[in-house]
Design a protein around this motif. Structure first.
Motif, PDB file in Angstrom:
ATOM      1  N   ARG A   1     -26.392-114.791  19.630  1.00 35.21           N
ATOM      2  CA  ARG A   1     -26.473-116.188  20.099  1.00 35.21           C
ATOM      3  C   ARG A   1     -27.434-116.997  19.244  1.00 35.21           C
ATOM      4  O   ARG A   1     -27.281-118.204  19.082  1.00 35.21           O
ATOM      5  N   VAL A   2     -28.474-116.329  18.746  1.00 37.36           N
ATOM      6  CA  VAL A   2     -29.385-116.939  17.775  1.00 37.36           C
ATOM      7  C   VAL A   2     -29.206-116.179  16.463  1.00 37.36           C
ATOM      8  O   VAL A   2     -29.477-114.986  16.384  1.00 37.36           O
ATOM      9  N   GLU A   3     -28.713-116.873  15.460  1.00 35.86           N
ATOM     10  CA  GLU A   3     -28.476-116.271  14.160  1.00 35.86           C
ATOM     11  C   GLU A   3     -29.613-116.678  13.213  1.00 35.86           C
ATOM     12  O   GLU A   3     -29.685-117.821  12.776  1.00 35.86           O
ATOM     13  N   VAL A   4     -30.486-115.744  12.937  1.00 40.47           N
ATOM     14  CA  VAL A   4     -31.647-116.036  12.092  1.00 40.47           C
ATOM     15  C   VAL A   4     -31.321-115.685  10.647  1.00 40.47           C
ATOM     16  O   VAL A   4     -30.862-114.570  10.358  1.00 40.47           O
ATOM     17  N   LYS A   5     -31.564-116.634   9.764  1.00 38.18           N
ATOM     18  CA  LYS A   5     -31.454-116.375   8.330  1.00 38.18           C
ATOM     19  C   LYS A   5     -32.843-116.502   7.732  1.00 38.18           C
ATOM     20  O   LYS A   5     -33.458-117.566   7.783  1.00 38.18           O
ATOM     21  N   LEU A   6     -33.355-115.398   7.215  1.00 37.56           N
ATOM     22  CA  LEU A   6     -34.684-115.386   6.612  1.00 37.56           C
ATOM     23  C   LEU A   6     -34.578-115.714   5.128  1.00 37.56           C
ATOM     24  O   LEU A   6     -33.859-115.042   4.385  1.00 37.56           O
ATOM     25  N   TYR A   7     -35.283-116.747   4.715  1.00 39.70           N
ATOM     26  CA  TYR A   7     -35.318-117.141   3.312  1.00 39.70           C
ATOM     27  C   TYR A   7     -36.582-116.568   2.661  1.00 39.70           C
ATOM     28  O   TYR A   7     -37.676-116.668   3.217  1.00 39.70           O
ATOM     29  N   ASP A   8     -36.407-116.001   1.495  1.00 38.32           N
ATOM     30  CA  ASP A   8     -37.559-115.466   0.783  1.00 38.32           C
ATOM     31  C   ASP A   8     -38.471-116.602   0.342  1.00 38.32           C
ATOM     32  O   ASP A   8     -38.051-117.760   0.239  1.00 38.32           O
ATOM     33  N   ARG A   9     -39.704-116.270   0.083  1.00 40.03           N
ATOM     34  CA  ARG A   9     -40.673-117.252  -0.404  1.00 40.03           C
ATOM     35  C   ARG A   9     -40.098-118.000  -1.602  1.00 40.03           C
ATOM     36  O   ARG A   9     -39.679-117.394  -2.591  1.00 40.03           O
ATOM     37  N   GLY A  10     -40.073-119.326  -1.511  1.00 43.27           N
ATOM     38  CA  GLY A  10     -39.601-120.156  -2.606  1.00 43.27           C
ATOM     39  C   GLY A  10     -38.109-120.377  -2.640  1.00 43.27           C
ATOM     40  O   GLY A  10     -37.625-121.197  -3.440  1.00 43.27           O
ATOM     41  N   ALA A  11     -37.332-119.687  -1.785  1.00 41.19           N
ATOM     42  CA  ALA A  11     -35.877-119.819  -1.845  1.00 41.19           C
ATOM     43  C   ALA A  11     -35.387-121.130  -1.240  1.00 41.19           C
ATOM     44  O   ALA A  11     -34.527-121.807  -1.800  1.00 41.19           O
ATOM     45  N   LEU A  12     -35.910-121.506  -0.088  1.00 41.48           N
ATOM     46  CA  LEU A  12     -35.530-122.756   0.568  1.00 41.48           C
ATOM     47  C   LEU A  12     -36.612-123.809   0.425  1.00 41.48           C
ATOM     48  O   LEU A  12     -36.335-125.005   0.327  1.00 41.48           O
ATOM     49  N   VAL A  13     -37.842-123.345   0.390  1.00 40.81           N
ATOM     50  CA  VAL A  13     -39.009-124.235   0.299  1.00 40.81           C
ATOM     51  C   VAL A  13     -39.792-123.872  -0.954  1.00 40.81           C
ATOM     52  O   VAL A  13     -40.142-122.709  -1.140  1.00 40.81           O
ATOM     53  N   PRO A  14     -40.075-124.824  -1.828  1.00 44.43           N
ATOM     54  CA  PRO A  14     -40.855-124.509  -3.033  1.00 44.43           C
ATOM     55  C   PRO A  14     -42.222-123.929  -2.673  1.00 44.43           C
ATOM     56  O   PRO A  14     -42.923-124.457  -1.813  1.00 44.43           O
ATOM     57  N   GLY A  15     -42.596-122.849  -3.340  1.00 48.67           N
ATOM     58  CA  GLY A  15     -43.892-122.236  -3.087  1.00 48.67           C
ATOM     59  C   GLY A  15     -43.974-121.600  -1.719  1.00 48.67           C
ATOM     60  O   GLY A  15     -42.969-121.389  -1.043  1.00 48.67           O
ATOM     61  N   GLY A  16     -45.203-121.303  -1.295  1.00 46.11           N
ATOM     62  CA  GLY A  16     -45.387-120.626  -0.022  1.00 46.11           C
ATOM     63  C   GLY A  16     -45.985-121.485   1.064  1.00 46.11           C
ATOM     64  O   GLY A  16     -45.620-121.368   2.232  1.00 46.11           O
ATOM     65  N   VAL A  17     -46.907-122.388   0.697  1.00 46.75           N
ATOM     66  CA  VAL A  17     -47.601-123.157   1.727  1.00 46.75           C
ATOM     67  C   VAL A  17     -46.775-124.352   2.196  1.00 46.75           C
ATOM     68  O   VAL A  17     -47.136-125.017   3.168  1.00 46.75           O
ATOM     69  N   GLY A  18     -45.662-124.653   1.530  1.00 46.79           N
ATOM     70  CA  GLY A  18     -44.827-125.779   1.937  1.00 46.79           C
ATOM     71  C   GLY A  18     -44.004-125.522   3.177  1.00 46.79           C
ATOM     72  O   GLY A  18     -43.276-126.417   3.638  1.00 46.79           O
TER      73      GLY A  18
END
Length: 371
Positions: A69-86
């Motif tokens: 019912r909840v489909e979680v997609k985990l994005y690696d660091r930098g894959a969806l958001v530039p860098g890590g702190v963003g």
């Protein structure tokens, strides 16, 4: 229905082409066939032991426990958001739905976030969790996060950290002055205030900086990760205790608009799994650090050094000043600090009698019964 009939139907219903487009745009993108899709971003590489594998484990468990019912997609660091702190900005803006990070990476949003990461000479992991759940810390965090359209949750802890690696033993505060040392967060501000040349580097760059001599010392996490990063190959003097992060906890942040699309039942499942992950990953660090420390000492010639009392006292004075100045900066940070400080004072009484009292007794009897 013919094309002409369709156009007549739309006109009679008061819906033009623009209305159809608007209706399509306004439909919640996370909802598809009664399923909620969660975009999960993290500050840490998802293959990184501990911090990274924790996010992967949580992803798998939410997908399984909610029966899809909840489909979680985990994005690696930098894959969806530039860098890590963003990740903070991405979830706040709705460009992602959930993050896993540490709040002390986000002081530009509010200095209060430092307190939700780690406080020098502050509370241990169990004490921090108690403050959040039973001392008012969570309510203040909810209020702070709501200003960014998010709901915060406590994440796992790496536990008490080590005091760091130096290329020479630290016997006095003079030995630290001018030393180029890597330490982020409030701990770094404390060292800077006593004359240390603090350098901020991501963990991935620390080994090379030590090897080249660009820095003279560094702290990272503790024996498990320090061994994996190979710091012992460059420096041999390992100091304790880690005054700067006695109870560093991670954090989850969920976009409030997204959270409204999740059923009450699945909210409970997700919340319970995050709480369970706090136990699982924290236990993982406590389980992996002892054998790693033994390996550093027995196989790699690492030398342990306890910070002298006079050094700790000076660092404690500096920590008090840094925290009070931080709290005076704005009203919200002041409120969070007062709540934290009051709970720490109460906890110290019980921790001294209960935890510290037992540990002292255990060490004394262990030594007495040797042989």
């Amino acid at each position: 229905m013919t094309d002409l009939s369709k156009r007549k139907f739309l006109r009679s219903a008061g819906i033009g082409a623009a209305g159809v487009a608007a209706a399509t745009t306004l439909a919640t993108p996370a909802l598809s066939q009664n399923k909620v899709q969660m975009r999960f971003v993290t500050t840490f590489p998802k293959m990184f032991p501990g911090l990274g594998t924790s996010a992967r484990r949580l992803t798998d468990r939410i997908n399984l426990a909610t029966d899809g019912r909840v489909e979680v997609k985990l994005y690696d660091r930098g894959a969806l958001v530039p860098g890590g702190v963003g990740v903070f900005d991405a979830v706040a803006a709705g460009n992602a739905d959930m993050y896993y990070s540490s709040e002390y990476y986000h002081p530009s949003k509010s200095q209060a976030y430092n307190i939700y990461g780690a406080v020098p000479f502050g509370m241990t992991t169990p004490e921090v969790y108690a403050w959040l759940q039973y001392g008012g810390g969570q309510e203040l965090w909810d209020e702070l996060h709501a200003g960014f359209n998010m709901k915060p949750f406590a994440g796992p802890s790496t536990g008490v950290q080590m005091g760091g690696w130096f290329n020479k033993p630290i016997k006095s505060l003079d030995d630290m002055r001018g030393v180029k040392f890597r330490m982020p967060g409030i701990g770094g501000e404390v060292l800077r205030s006593v004359g240390v040349a603090v350098v901020n580097l991501p963990g991935s760059e620390v080994f090379a900086a030590l090897q080249s001599g660009a820095i003279d010392g560094a702290e990272w996490v503790g024996p498990w990760h320090d061994l994996a990063f190979g710091f012992h190959k460059v420096v041999k003097h390992y100091h304790w205790p880690g005054f700067h992060e006695p109870g560093n906890i991670g954090s989850y942040g969920i976009n409030l608009d997204f959270w409204k699309t999740v059923s009450d039942a699945d909210k409970q499942i997700i919340t319970g799994l995050m709480e369970a992950e706090c136990h699982v990953q924290t236990a993982e660090y406590n389980g992996a650090s002892p054998p790693a420390l033994d390996k550093l000492l027995t196989e790699h010639g690492v030398q342990l050094h306890q910070y002298p009392d006079e050094v700790l006292l000076e660092l404690a004075k500096a920590s008090r000043d840094v925290m009070e100045n931080l709290a005076a900066g704005d009203e919200m940070t002041g409120r969070v600090w007062e709540s934290y400080k009051a709970f720490r004072k109460q906890s110290m009484v019980w921790s001294k009698l209960g935890i510290q009292g037992f540990l002292n007794a255990r060490e004394m009897t262990e030594e007495a019964l040797k042989g």
